[in-house]
Design a protein around this motif. Structure first.
Motif, PDB file in Angstrom:
ATOM      1  N   GLN A   1      28.482  28.845 -18.324  1.00  0.00           N
ATOM      2  CA  GLN A   1      27.785  28.617 -17.056  1.00  0.00           C
ATOM      3  C   GLN A   1      27.507  27.130 -16.861  1.00  0.00           C
ATOM      4  O   GLN A   1      27.709  26.581 -15.774  1.00  0.00           O
ATOM      5  N   THR A   2      27.075  26.457 -17.935  1.00  0.00           N
ATOM      6  CA  THR A   2      26.774  25.024 -17.867  1.00  0.00           C
ATOM      7  C   THR A   2      28.038  24.218 -17.583  1.00  0.00           C
ATOM      8  O   THR A   2      28.023  23.277 -16.784  1.00  0.00           O
ATOM      9  N   ILE A   3      29.137  24.585 -18.254  1.00  0.00           N
ATOM     10  CA  ILE A   3      30.415  23.894 -18.041  1.00  0.00           C
ATOM     11  C   ILE A   3      30.858  24.027 -16.591  1.00  0.00           C
ATOM     12  O   ILE A   3      31.404  23.097 -15.998  1.00  0.00           O
ATOM     13  N   GLY A   4      30.605  25.202 -16.010  1.00  0.00           N
ATOM     14  CA  GLY A   4      30.996  25.417 -14.617  1.00  0.00           C
ATOM     15  C   GLY A   4      30.192  24.588 -13.639  1.00  0.00           C
ATOM     16  O   GLY A   4      30.671  24.248 -12.558  1.00  0.00           O
ATOM     17  N   GLU A   5      28.964  24.234 -14.037  1.00  0.00           N
ATOM     18  CA  GLU A   5      28.079  23.523 -13.115  1.00  0.00           C
ATOM     19  C   GLU A   5      27.955  22.032 -13.425  1.00  0.00           C
ATOM     20  O   GLU A   5      27.542  21.252 -12.566  1.00  0.00           O
ATOM     21  N   SER A   6      28.276  21.616 -14.656  1.00  0.00           N
ATOM     22  CA  SER A   6      28.018  20.238 -15.083  1.00  0.00           C
ATOM     23  C   SER A   6      29.257  19.617 -15.710  1.00  0.00           C
ATOM     24  O   SER A   6      30.244  20.295 -15.992  1.00  0.00           O
ATOM     25  N   GLU A   7      29.164  18.312 -15.955  1.00  0.00           N
ATOM     26  CA  GLU A   7      30.216  17.597 -16.661  1.00  0.00           C
ATOM     27  C   GLU A   7      30.015  17.747 -18.168  1.00  0.00           C
ATOM     28  O   GLU A   7      28.957  18.147 -18.643  1.00  0.00           O
ATOM     29  N   MET A   8      31.034  17.387 -18.921  1.00  0.00           N
ATOM     30  CA  MET A   8      31.004  17.542 -20.378  1.00  0.00           C
ATOM     31  C   MET A   8      29.820  16.817 -21.047  1.00  0.00           C
ATOM     32  O   MET A   8      29.206  17.375 -21.965  1.00  0.00           O
ATOM     33  N   PRO A   9      29.445  15.610 -20.636  1.00  0.00           N
ATOM     34  CA  PRO A   9      28.296  14.959 -21.269  1.00  0.00           C
ATOM     35  C   PRO A   9      27.018  15.785 -21.199  1.00  0.00           C
ATOM     36  O   PRO A   9      26.235  15.822 -22.161  1.00  0.00           O
ATOM     37  N   SER A  10      26.801  16.463 -20.092  1.00  0.00           N
ATOM     38  CA  SER A  10      25.607  17.304 -19.951  1.00  0.00           C
ATOM     39  C   SER A  10      25.623  18.450 -20.953  1.00  0.00           C
ATOM     40  O   SER A  10      24.584  18.808 -21.532  1.00  0.00           O
ATOM     41  N   VAL A  11      26.812  19.020 -21.164  1.00  0.00           N
ATOM     42  CA  VAL A  11      26.948  20.126 -22.115  1.00  0.00           C
ATOM     43  C   VAL A  11      26.639  19.639 -23.532  1.00  0.00           C
ATOM     44  O   VAL A  11      25.908  20.282 -24.288  1.00  0.00           O
ATOM     45  N   LEU A  12      27.183  18.475 -23.892  1.00  0.00           N
ATOM     46  CA  LEU A  12      26.946  17.923 -25.233  1.00  0.00           C
ATOM     47  C   LEU A  12      25.482  17.543 -25.429  1.00  0.00           C
ATOM     48  O   LEU A  12      24.919  17.743 -26.514  1.00  0.00           O
ATOM     49  N   ASN A  13      24.867  17.003 -24.390  1.00  0.00           N
ATOM     50  CA  ASN A  13      23.442  16.645 -24.482  1.00  0.00           C
ATOM     51  C   ASN A  13      22.564  17.878 -24.647  1.00  0.00           C
ATOM     52  O   ASN A  13      21.490  17.819 -25.250  1.00  0.00           O
ATOM     53  N   GLN A  14      23.015  18.999 -24.086  1.00  0.00           N
ATOM     54  CA  GLN A  14      22.282  20.254 -24.254  1.00  0.00           C
ATOM     55  C   GLN A  14      22.413  20.766 -25.689  1.00  0.00           C
ATOM     56  O   GLN A  14      21.483  21.358 -26.238  1.00  0.00           O
ATOM     57  N   LEU A  15      23.540  20.488 -26.316  1.00  0.00           N
ATOM     58  CA  LEU A  15      23.791  20.934 -27.681  1.00  0.00           C
ATOM     59  C   LEU A  15      23.065  20.067 -28.716  1.00  0.00           C
ATOM     60  O   LEU A  15      22.649  20.556 -29.778  1.00  0.00           O
ATOM     61  N   LEU A  16      22.891  18.785 -28.394  1.00  0.00           N
ATOM     62  CA  LEU A  16      22.394  17.789 -29.359  1.00  0.00           C
ATOM     63  C   LEU A  16      21.075  18.163 -30.037  1.00  0.00           C
ATOM     64  O   LEU A  16      20.968  18.089 -31.272  1.00  0.00           O
ATOM     65  N   PRO A  17      20.019  18.576 -29.291  1.00  0.00           N
ATOM     66  CA  PRO A  17      18.729  18.863 -29.960  1.00  0.00           C
ATOM     67  C   PRO A  17      18.800  20.037 -30.933  1.00  0.00           C
ATOM     68  O   PRO A  17      17.922  20.195 -31.785  1.00  0.00           O
ATOM     69  N   MET A  18      19.836  20.852 -30.812  1.00  0.00           N
ATOM     70  CA  MET A  18      19.944  22.040 -31.661  1.00  0.00           C
ATOM     71  C   MET A  18      20.565  21.725 -33.015  1.00  0.00           C
ATOM     72  O   MET A  18      20.519  22.545 -33.935  1.00  0.00           O
ATOM     73  N   ILE A  19      21.177  20.531 -33.156  1.00  0.00           N
ATOM     74  CA  ILE A  19      21.790  20.141 -34.426  1.00  0.00           C
ATOM     75  C   ILE A  19      20.698  19.619 -35.352  1.00  0.00           C
ATOM     76  O   ILE A  19      20.172  18.529 -35.144  1.00  0.00           O
ATOM     77  N   LYS A  20      20.343  20.403 -36.355  1.00  0.00           N
ATOM     78  CA  LYS A  20      19.231  20.050 -37.251  1.00  0.00           C
ATOM     79  C   LYS A  20      19.714  19.974 -38.692  1.00  0.00           C
ATOM     80  O   LYS A  20      20.615  20.717 -39.101  1.00  0.00           O
ATOM     81  N   SER A  21      19.093  19.079 -39.449  1.00  0.00           N
ATOM     82  CA  SER A  21      19.407  18.964 -40.866  1.00  0.00           C
ATOM     83  C   SER A  21      18.822  20.147 -41.631  1.00  0.00           C
ATOM     84  O   SER A  21      17.973  20.897 -41.121  1.00  0.00           O
ATOM     85  N   TYR A  22      19.238  20.280 -42.868  1.00  0.00           N
ATOM     86  CA  TYR A  22      18.856  21.434 -43.698  1.00  0.00           C
ATOM     87  C   TYR A  22      17.343  21.618 -43.762  1.00  0.00           C
ATOM     88  O   TYR A  22      16.830  22.731 -43.620  1.00  0.00           O
ATOM     89  N   ASN A  23      16.600  20.522 -43.963  1.00  0.00           N
ATOM     90  CA  ASN A  23      15.147  20.613 -44.111  1.00  0.00           C
ATOM     91  C   ASN A  23      14.426  20.951 -42.811  1.00  0.00           C
ATOM     92  O   ASN A  23      13.265  21.368 -42.831  1.00  0.00           O
ATOM     93  N   GLU A  24      15.089  20.763 -41.692  1.00  0.00           N
ATOM     94  CA  GLU A  24      14.463  21.023 -40.391  1.00  0.00           C
ATOM     95  C   GLU A  24      14.788  22.412 -39.859  1.00  0.00           C
ATOM     96  O   GLU A  24      14.134  22.895 -38.936  1.00  0.00           O
ATOM     97  N   ARG A  25      15.811  23.060 -40.438  1.00  0.00           N
ATOM     98  CA  ARG A  25      16.288  24.325 -39.888  1.00  0.00           C
ATOM     99  C   ARG A  25      15.437  25.502 -40.328  1.00  0.00           C
ATOM    100  O   ARG A  25      14.912  25.534 -41.448  1.00  0.00           O
TER     101      ARG A  25
END
Length: 303
Positions: A220-244
């Motif tokens: 849905q996001t890809i259909g409405e936004s450009e690729m940078p927006s999709v990657l920025n949405q993914l970024l906060p979810m990437i957590k290190s082992y101690n944070e997960r």
């Protein structure tokens, strides 16, 4: 090099081709072939006409890494451990059909069951249901087959109504445990129902559903936004082992999601904004991989 090889092939076949392209890379290849120096000479002298269709295969990757729909067969094949020496069958824990009491899920005293039951018509019919029906309907089919088998063996079964639960299926399976003749007659069917129970109880199944929901959100996001927006949405979810936490995605999960995103997005507009977003995702992912105390075999292979 690819265009040169194609031109050599068409020359050997004596083809005067008309090219069609499906996908961005295919259009590039078809355009390069059309403007290739020796192509024009070949087309003037070739005697055989042919239509050539170039098709991008990037969506094949989406098929391999995606979590598609509500299909019980795909969940069973993805969640349960592989049968040794096989790529398309799984190990089914058969301890529940024995008097052996153990909480060890890796218990190897009892030989594992499997999905392939070519000599059991009921099991074959149930497996087709797993492949063709939605999960809810497939689980109801598992209950129906089990009730019919128990009835034929005169086992004291009570048909439950409403939603089918793994616990209900397990209670039906227990009826066969002390009747060796019934166990032998319906062993193939029981293996498939056990696979259903073990898949529905498996912690990976809830992760599967989370993946499916997130993939739909990404589409849905890809259909409405450009690729940078999709990657920025993914970024906060990437957590290190101690944070997960147990509900967060691991590094391998993000690699799967990135493959899925880049496979379905189609043509990407390059630019500074995309470069910045990709660089942030790369840094976060590399940090997460480096912080893993015990990298998985996949991560070890990648690094």
């Amino acid at each position: 090099a690819l265009v040169g090889e194609l031109d050599s092939l068409f020359t050997a076949l004596g083809l005067r081709e008309e090219s069609f392209a499906v996908g961005a890379l295919s259009r590039v290849v078809a355009a390069e072939l059309a403007s290739y120096a020796s192509t024009r000479n070949r087309r003037r002298t070739a005697t055989n006409k042919a239509s050539v269709i170039f098709v991008d295969r990037t969506l094949d990757l989406a098929g391999a890494v995606g979590h598609h729909g509500d299909n019980l067969a795909e969940k069973i094949l993805s969640v349960l451990p592989k049968l040794p020496g096989h790529k398309t069958d799984v190990m089914i824990n058969m301890v529940e059909l024995t008097a052996l009491q153990t909480t060890d899920e890796t218990c190897s005293i009892i030989a594992p069951g499997c999905l392939a039951q070519p000599n059991d018509p009921a099991a074959k019919a149930l497996w087709e249901s797993f492949m063709n029906l939605k999960q809810k309907e497939a689980v109801m089919e598992a209950r129906r087959h089990l009730v019919e088998a128990a009835s034929r063996e005169n086992l004291p079964i009570k048909m439950g109504m409403g939603r089918v639960t793994p616990e209900q299926l397990s209670s039906y399976i227990q009826l066969f445990r002390n009747n060796l003749k019934a166990l032998e007659n319906h062993c193939g069917l029981l293996q498939l129902v056990l696979a259903t129970v073990q898949t529905l109880k498996h912690p990976q199944t809830s992760r599967w559903d989370n993946f499916l929901a997130f993939e739909r959100l990404l589409l849905q996001t890809i259909g409405e936004s450009e690729m940078p927006s999709v990657l920025n949405q993914l970024l906060p979810m990437i957590k290190s082992y101690n944070e997960r936490t147990k509900d967060d995605y691991a590094c391998e999960d993000f690699l799967v999601l990135l493959i899925y995103i880049y496979s379905v997005v189609g043509e990407i507009k390059c630019g500074k904004e995309l470069d910045t977003a990709e660089e942030k995702v790369k840094k976060a992912l590399v940090k997460a991989i480096c912080d893993e105390p015990e990298p998985s075999p996949l991560l070890q292979k990648i690094t």
